[in-house]
Each structure stands twice: as structure tokens, then as C-alpha cells.
Design a protein around this motif. Structure first.
Motif, short mmCIF file in Angstrom:
data_model
loop_
_atom_site.label_atom_id
_atom_site.label_comp_id
_atom_site.label_asym_id
_atom_site.label_seq_id
_atom_site.Cartn_x
_atom_site.Cartn_y
_atom_site.Cartn_z
N THR A 30 0.81 -1.22 0.00
CA THR A 30 0.00 0.00 0.00
C THR A 30 0.84 1.27 0.00
OG1 THR A 30 -0.11 -0.08 2.42
CG2 THR A 30 -1.90 -1.14 1.20
N PHE A 49 3.55 7.80 -0.95
CA PHE A 49 2.13 7.61 -1.13
C PHE A 49 1.67 6.48 -0.20
CE2 PHE A 49 1.61 10.02 -5.06
CZ PHE A 49 2.91 10.05 -5.56
N GLN A 50 0.51 6.68 0.40
CA GLN A 50 -0.08 5.64 1.22
C GLN A 50 -1.55 5.53 0.86
OE1 GLN A 50 0.54 3.19 3.19
NE2 GLN A 50 -1.64 2.88 3.45
N GLY A 51 -1.90 4.43 0.23
CA GLY A 51 -3.28 4.18 -0.12
C GLY A 51 -3.88 5.35 -0.88
N ASN A 52 -5.04 5.78 -0.45
CA ASN A 52 -5.73 6.89 -1.10
C ASN A 52 -5.48 8.23 -0.42
OD1 ASN A 52 -6.99 5.22 -3.03
ND2 ASN A 52 -8.53 4.61 -1.52
N SER A 53 -4.60 8.22 0.58
CA SER A 53 -4.31 9.46 1.30
C SER A 53 -3.50 10.42 0.43
CB SER A 53 -3.52 9.16 2.58
OG SER A 53 -4.24 8.27 3.41
N ALA A 54 -3.55 11.69 0.80
CA ALA A 54 -2.73 12.68 0.10
C ALA A 54 -1.26 12.34 0.30
CB ALA A 54 -3.03 14.07 0.63
N ASP A 56 2.76 12.56 0.91
CA ASP A 56 3.68 13.41 1.67
C ASP A 56 4.75 13.90 0.72
OD1 ASP A 56 5.48 13.05 4.83
OD2 ASP A 56 5.77 14.45 3.19
N ALA B 99 -0.91 4.31 10.27
CA ALA B 99 -1.49 4.86 9.04
C ALA B 99 -1.17 4.01 7.82
CB ALA B 99 -0.98 6.28 8.82
N SER B 101 1.96 3.43 6.64
CA SER B 101 3.24 3.76 6.03
C SER B 101 4.13 4.38 7.10
CB SER B 101 3.06 4.73 4.86
OG SER B 101 2.49 5.94 5.31
#
Lengths: 114, 116
Positions: A30, A49-54, A56, B99, B101
Motif C-alpha cells: 500500500t 504515497f499511502q493508499g488513497n491518502s494525500a 507526503d 497509518a 506507512s
């Protein structure tokens, strides 16, 4: 796939041109990370990137750098108006998320700006 | 700012001896410390993880220690072999937020050469 795949493995470009670097992470991972490694330097964090999150984006060195991740899988790092100081190895990694499991890196794209 | 130092850029050691690599850090309180191996032209490969509440971890010929008071990790390769020649990187991560990550901060690495 079995591992993290990056393309191209080598890229030579003229100063001022735009380049796109591609990363295909391990299926099911992910989290996806971009780092760059300059000669004699450590790995410098760029973006993750982590999943559907914005994402970093805190490590991107300038607004000439951008990245996207489509469908939660393949990622593209774009460098616009390349400069000689952009020359480096760009490494992509993916992980299942928890620090108990390390990152799996690709072999990188060696970018040379002439 | 956070700083990670690996004791030397290069370390030469005779085959069969124990190689000891050092990772020191400042202005950081990592919850996790990882060690990676990197061969020329390749990406780093994950070797071992140690958590802040662990003193020592072993895996085959590898041993890692973690001293949060000294802010130091030691990485040992026993009975070293020429095939162990590579660059070894330490990497630190903060507490895991759940979270999905976590961001690693890497040292510059130590290039180990095992001489036959």
C-alpha cells in the motif's frame, strides 16, 4: 510482480528537458516511496504515497518535481526543466506499511543531465 | 535537525574476522532501526529490524544492537566472507502511527570490503 520494477534503468537527457521515471511496486503493497541517491550521498527522501491518502511531498526539492500514483499501483516521478544537479539515481520502494517489514527497493533509474 | 552518522565511509576486514559497523544519530528518537545492504547498481535490500525496546537481534551471521541511551546501533557480521562485501546502510523510523506507512531516514552507509 515479484519485485519493484523501475524504468528506464538509465536516462540521459539534455538540460531543460522534462523526464518521467516509472515505478511498478509489489502487488498489494500500500505504501510507495521515492528517494534519490547522489554520488557519495545518502538516500534523500522525496515523496511517499499511502493508499488513497494525500501524498507526503515534504522532500521534493523544488516545484519542478512532481509525482503521481495511479490506481494505487504504478507511480510516475516527473522532473520538469531538468538541471545538472538533478543527476542522481532515483530509487523507488514499496512496503506493506508496518516498520516490522522493511522497504523493497527497485534497482533505480540513473538519471544523467548533460 | 536529525543527523545520522555511520562510522566510516569504508571498512576493510580480513576474511573470517568479525566486521563491526556503527550507526550514531542525534536529534532523533527512533522507534525502529533497520539495516540494509546495497550492492553496486542495485537498490538497498532489507536485512534486519530492531525496535527501541530491544537490545539485540540476531539473524544467522548478523547481529544488531540498539542503545537508545548512547543513540547508537552496532551491526556485526561474524565469520565475514568476500561475498559480504557491499555498502551497509542504517535507517531510522519514528513510532508507527498505524497509518499504513512510515518514513525512513537513511545514513550515508559504510562500504565494507572483506579481503580473502
Amino acid at each position: 510482480g515479484a519485485g519493484v520494477s523501475q524504468s528506464p534503468s538509465n536516462k540521459v537527457t539534455e538540460k531543460g528537458k522534462d523526464v518521467e521515471l516509472r515505478c511498478d511496486p509489489i502487488s498489494g503493497h500500500t505504501a510507495l516511496y521515492w528517494y534519490r541517491q547522489s554520488l557519495g550521498q545518502g538516500l534523500e527522501f522525496l515523496i511517499y504515497f499511502q493508499g488513497n491518502s494525500a501524498p507526503d511531498k515534504s522532500g521534493l526539492p523544488s516545484d519542478r518535481f512532481s509525482a503521481e500514483r495511479t490506481g494505487g499501483s504504478v507511480s510516475t516521478l516527473t522532473i520538469q526543466r531538468t538541471q545538472q544537479e538533478d543527476s542522481a539515481v532515483y530509487l523507488c520502494a514499496s512496503s506493506s506499511g508496518h516498520p516490522n517489514y522493511g522497504y523493497t527497493f527497485g534497482s533505480g533509474t540513473r538519471l544523467t543531465v548533460v | 535537525s536529525q543527523k545520522i552518522e555511520q562510522n566510516s565511509e569504508a571498512l576493510n576486514i580480513q576474511e573470517g574476522k568479525t566486521a563491526t559497523l556503527t550507526c550514531n544519530y542525534t536529534n532523533y528518537s527512533p522507534a525502529y532501526l533497520q539495516w540494509y545492504r546495497q550492492d553496486p547498481g542495485r537498490g538497498p535490500v532489507f536485512l534486519l529490524l530492531i525496535r527501541e525496546n530491544e537490545k539485540e537481534k540476531r539473524k544467522e551471521r548478523l547481529k544488531v544492537t540498539f542503545d537508545t541511551t548512547l543513540k547508537q546501533s552496532l551491526f556485526h557480521i561474524t565469520a565475514s566472507q568476500p561475498a559480504d562485501s557491499a555498502t551497509y546502510l542504517c535507517a531510522l523510523a519514528p513510532s508507527y502511527s498505524g497509518a499504513g506507512s512510515y518514513q525512513l531516514t537513511f545514513g550515508k552507509g559504510t562500504k565494507l570490503s572483506v579481503i580473502p
